[in-house]
Write a protein that holds these residues in place. Structure first.
Motif: not given
Length: 138
Positions: A8, A58, A66, A68-69, A93-94
């Motif tokens: 993660d 994400p 998202s 953060s990718e 990972e939602r």
């Protein structure tokens, strides 16, 4: 069989979870400062055999990636370069952080313990790994 290692990824901290050697049980391993992750991984791989890396993906509610990718792609590129023989799979990972927090509440952790972001990251990695194992069986 070798283990599956779930990651993660976060800008500051990265949660890590692994399976047992039979790939039946997902367990939180640790949370590592992201800048120390590759040193941690090199040490871990000296002790344990890993056949697959799972990296959280994400996504937003509309199924688009998202923001953060943009941070995760360079991380995955480096992971591929450093460990080219271990394949990487992405796992949605939602909601894992929310699920991790709820798991902490359900587990009876006190408010101060639930504020431990490192623990949330480790539990999130475990949830990513559990969902992969569940989908693999079904």
């Amino acid at each position: 069989m070798a283990r599956i290692l779930a990651i993660d990824f976060g800008k500051k901290r990265t949660g890590v979870a692994v399976t047992d050697e039979l790939q039946l049980i997902a367990s939180g391993l640790t949370t590592v400062a992201t800048h120390d992750f590759f040193d941690f991984l090199a040490d871990y791989l000296k002790q344990e055999k890993v056949e697959l890396f799972l990296v959280g993906e994400p996504k937003q509610m509309n199924n688009e990636v998202s923001e953060s990718e943009a941070l995760i792609i360079p991380f995955i590129n480096r992971l591929t370069k450093v460990h080219p023989t271990i394949p990487i799979k992405r796992v949605d990972e939602r909601f894992t952080s929310k699920m991790a927090f709820q798991t902490m509440i359900d587990g009876g952790l006190k408010k101060k313990q639930r504020q431990n972001k490192a623990l949330i990251d480790e539990i999130s990695a475990t949830i990513i790994l559990q969902s992969y194992l569940y989908n693999l069986k079904n």
